[in-house]
Design a protein around this motif. Structure first.
Motif, PDB file in Angstrom:
ATOM      1  N   LEU A 253     -32.002 -67.107 -49.759  1.00  0.00           N
ATOM      2  CA  LEU A 253     -31.917 -65.389 -49.920  1.00  0.00           C
ATOM      3  C   LEU A 253     -33.321 -65.150 -48.823  1.00  0.00           C
ATOM      4  N   ASN A 254     -32.986 -64.518 -47.927  1.00  0.00           N
ATOM      5  CA  ASN A 254     -34.078 -63.636 -47.132  1.00  0.00           C
ATOM      6  C   ASN A 254     -34.673 -62.554 -48.244  1.00  0.00           C
ATOM      7  N   ARG A 255     -35.995 -62.355 -47.753  1.00  0.00           N
ATOM      8  CA  ARG A 255     -36.973 -61.364 -48.317  1.00  0.00           C
ATOM      9  C   ARG A 255     -36.948 -60.229 -47.722  1.00  0.00           C
ATOM     10  N   ASN A 256     -36.172 -59.132 -48.090  1.00  0.00           N
ATOM     11  CA  ASN A 256     -36.730 -57.735 -47.297  1.00  0.00           C
ATOM     12  C   ASN A 256     -35.978 -56.872 -48.262  1.00  0.00           C
ATOM     13  N   PRO A 257     -36.111 -55.418 -47.924  1.00  0.00           N
ATOM     14  CA  PRO A 257     -35.531 -54.500 -48.945  1.00  0.00           C
ATOM     15  C   PRO A 257     -33.912 -54.714 -49.164  1.00  0.00           C
ATOM     16  N   LYS A 258     -33.107 -54.892 -48.045  1.00  0.00           N
ATOM     17  CA  LYS A 258     -31.711 -55.189 -48.201  1.00  0.00           C
ATOM     18  C   LYS A 258     -31.432 -56.131 -49.393  1.00  0.00           C
ATOM     19  N   SER A 259     -32.096 -57.391 -49.143  1.00  0.00           N
ATOM     20  CA  SER A 259     -31.835 -58.476 -50.037  1.00  0.00           C
ATOM     21  C   SER A 259     -32.258 -57.989 -51.775  1.00  0.00           C
ATOM     22  N   TYR A 260     -33.343 -57.343 -51.802  1.00  0.00           N
ATOM     23  CA  TYR A 260     -33.707 -56.659 -53.091  1.00  0.00           C
ATOM     24  C   TYR A 260     -32.507 -55.928 -53.639  1.00  0.00           C
ATOM     25  N   MET A 261     -32.055 -55.273 -52.817  1.00  0.00           N
ATOM     26  CA  MET A 261     -30.900 -54.129 -53.321  1.00  0.00           C
ATOM     27  C   MET A 261     -29.786 -54.906 -53.527  1.00  0.00           C
ATOM     28  N   MET A 262     -29.231 -55.929 -52.960  1.00  0.00           N
ATOM     29  CA  MET A 262     -28.036 -56.718 -53.088  1.00  0.00           C
ATOM     30  C   MET A 262     -28.054 -57.694 -53.980  1.00  0.00           C
ATOM     31  N   ALA A 263     -29.154 -58.456 -53.891  1.00  0.00           N
ATOM     32  CA  ALA A 263     -29.466 -59.795 -54.600  1.00  0.00           C
ATOM     33  C   ALA A 263     -29.803 -59.314 -56.165  1.00  0.00           C
ATOM     34  N   ILE A 264     -30.869 -58.428 -56.213  1.00  0.00           N
ATOM     35  CA  ILE A 264     -31.127 -58.161 -57.467  1.00  0.00           C
ATOM     36  C   ILE A 264     -30.748 -56.874 -58.069  1.00  0.00           C
ATOM     37  N   ILE A 265     -30.771 -55.807 -57.448  1.00  0.00           N
ATOM     38  CA  ILE A 265     -30.219 -54.423 -58.002  1.00  0.00           C
ATOM     39  C   ILE A 265     -28.456 -54.701 -58.283  1.00  0.00           C
ATOM     40  N   GLY A 266     -28.071 -55.059 -56.893  1.00  0.00           N
ATOM     41  CA  GLY A 266     -26.521 -55.107 -56.873  1.00  0.00           C
ATOM     42  C   GLY A 266     -25.888 -56.259 -57.870  1.00  0.00           C
ATOM     43  N   ALA A 267     -26.372 -57.505 -57.689  1.00  0.00           N
ATOM     44  CA  ALA A 267     -25.679 -58.508 -58.457  1.00  0.00           C
ATOM     45  C   ALA A 267     -26.141 -58.846 -59.717  1.00  0.00           C
ATOM     46  N   GLU A 268     -27.387 -58.494 -60.170  1.00  0.00           N
ATOM     47  CA  GLU A 268     -27.818 -58.392 -61.449  1.00  0.00           C
ATOM     48  C   GLU A 268     -27.892 -57.395 -62.414  1.00  0.00           C
ATOM     49  N   HIS A 269     -27.832 -56.309 -61.781  1.00  0.00           N
ATOM     50  CA  HIS A 269     -28.068 -54.799 -62.397  1.00  0.00           C
ATOM     51  C   HIS A 269     -26.729 -54.132 -62.436  1.00  0.00           C
ATOM     52  N   VAL A 270     -26.135 -53.905 -61.453  1.00  0.00           N
ATOM     53  CA  VAL A 270     -25.058 -53.236 -61.184  1.00  0.00           C
ATOM     54  C   VAL A 270     -23.740 -53.953 -61.413  1.00  0.00           C
ATOM     55  N   MET A 271     -23.372 -54.843 -60.736  1.00  0.00           N
ATOM     56  CA  MET A 271     -22.130 -55.874 -60.902  1.00  0.00           C
ATOM     57  C   MET A 271     -22.291 -56.601 -62.179  1.00  0.00           C
ATOM     58  N   ARG A 272     -23.463 -57.000 -62.603  1.00  0.00           N
ATOM     59  CA  ARG A 272     -23.901 -57.786 -63.535  1.00  0.00           C
ATOM     60  C   ARG A 272     -23.196 -59.156 -63.418  1.00  0.00           C
ATOM     61  N   TRP A 273     -23.236 -59.599 -62.172  1.00  0.00           N
ATOM     62  CA  TRP A 273     -22.736 -61.037 -61.818  1.00  0.00           C
ATOM     63  C   TRP A 273     -23.642 -62.055 -62.360  1.00  0.00           C
ATOM     64  N   LEU A 274     -24.949 -61.679 -62.682  1.00  0.00           N
ATOM     65  CA  LEU A 274     -25.884 -62.659 -63.002  1.00  0.00           C
ATOM     66  C   LEU A 274     -26.789 -62.145 -63.800  1.00  0.00           C
ATOM     67  N   PRO A 275     -27.235 -62.876 -64.973  1.00  0.00           N
ATOM     68  CA  PRO A 275     -28.036 -62.372 -65.993  1.00  0.00           C
ATOM     69  C   PRO A 275     -29.415 -61.838 -65.169  1.00  0.00           C
ATOM     70  N   ARG A 276     -29.900 -60.668 -65.592  1.00  0.00           N
ATOM     71  CA  ARG A 276     -31.343 -60.068 -65.198  1.00  0.00           C
ATOM     72  C   ARG A 276     -32.337 -61.092 -65.258  1.00  0.00           C
ATOM     73  N   GLY A 277     -33.014 -60.975 -64.006  1.00  0.00           N
ATOM     74  CA  GLY A 277     -34.201 -62.186 -63.957  1.00  0.00           C
ATOM     75  C   GLY A 277     -33.943 -63.667 -63.273  1.00  0.00           C
ATOM     76  N   THR A 278     -32.427 -63.788 -62.963  1.00  0.00           N
ATOM     77  CA  THR A 278     -32.008 -64.875 -62.314  1.00  0.00           C
ATOM     78  C   THR A 278     -32.985 -65.155 -61.128  1.00  0.00           C
ATOM     79  N   HIS A 279     -33.230 -64.066 -60.421  1.00  0.00           N
ATOM     80  CA  HIS A 279     -33.783 -64.330 -59.207  1.00  0.00           C
ATOM     81  C   HIS A 279     -35.077 -63.650 -59.157  1.00  0.00           C
ATOM     82  N   ASP A 280     -36.151 -64.122 -58.304  1.00  0.00           N
ATOM     83  CA  ASP A 280     -37.515 -63.555 -58.370  1.00  0.00           C
ATOM     84  C   ASP A 280     -37.554 -63.137 -56.951  1.00  0.00           C
TER      85      ASP A 280
END
Length: 248
Positions: free
Chosen positions: A166-193
């Motif tokens: 995963l790339n490291r930039n604001p978009k990846s934070y929004m997509m991979a952390i906020i989107g996938a873990e918090h909004v869609m809940r595809w992954l447990p929170r904290g899966t990615h750092d």
């Protein structure tokens, strides 16, 4: 198996141990990987076929190739490689993943050598492969350069290394952390750092320092309209994959 020197991060392993039984549930915690898998396989199979002059329309196009899937999880990539005729070793530092992968392979009528081990231990043992698959792992290790060096050592001269992360930039934070873990809940929170995400230029530099020659990179792009993934030559902003060769 405990290495004298390891890049394994115990906290990261614990996350995936907790999810091990869900690997093959397409609507479970690994739903994002199941959705991404056809796109990943398209890139992987075409890169291998191109490098080793294989015909993907043949019955067993990867017959005679020895392929290592590092961080194999439940076998989402190892199984297709075995179906294409490759001699496959699946390695994972999370012990709980291995019985899940073994049982599913057995149920699928596939012979895959699954091992609870690390890239470092296998490199120290002198193992050699034509292809090393290193997909969505490098952002979870304690030392990316040591880990990639071990992956490079596992390749035969002229071997192919495929690495996605995963790339490291604001978009990846929004997509991979906020989107996938918090909004869609595809992954447990904290899966990615997010701080452990790696930019494409950083990864190319790491691969070069590890003794490999980067030759390609592509983006994996998610389309929320069609709900599908595709490969992109230009958009590497979130998920991306690289191909590197070990010099002869």
């Amino acid at each position: 198996m405990q290495a004298h020197h390891t890049t394994v991060d115990p906290d990261e392993i614990a996350k995936f141990e907790a999810m091990a039984a869900e690997w093959w549930d397409q609507d479970g915690k690994f739903k994002p990987l199941h959705m991404l898998n056809p796109c990943r396989l398209d890139y992987i199979t075409n890169q291998i076929a191109g490098e080793f002059d294989r015909d993907l329309t043949a019955p067993l196009p990867f017959k005679g190739l020895r392929i290592l899937d590092v961080g194999c999880g439940g076998g989402l990539l190892a199984e297709p490689m075995a179906r294409m005729g490759a001699d496959v070793v699946g390695a994972d530092a999370a012990e709980g993943n291995i019985p899940v992968a073994r049982i599913h392979a057995e149920q699928s009528g596939l012979e895959i050598d699954y091992r609870h081990t690390t890239a470092e231990d296998m490199a120290a043992a002198g193992e050699q492969f034509d292809v090393v698959l290193n997909m969505e792992v490098v952002e979870h290790v304690a030392s990316p350069i040591d880990y990639l060096t071990a992956c490079g050592q596992l390749l035969k001269p002229g071997g192919l290394h495929l690495c996605s992360t995963l790339n490291r930039n604001p978009k990846s934070y929004m997509m991979a952390i906020i989107g996938a873990e918090h909004v869609m809940r595809w992954l447990p929170r904290g899966t990615h750092d997010w701080s452990k995400f790696i930019t494409p230029d950083e990864l190319f530099d790491l691969l070069t320092r590890a003794g490999l020659v980067p030759v390609d990179r592509k983006g994996f792009v998610f389309n929320p309209i069609t709900w599908s993934w595709s490969l992109s030559d230009r958009d590497l902003s979130v998920n991306y994959v690289t191909a590197s060769l070990k010099p002869d």
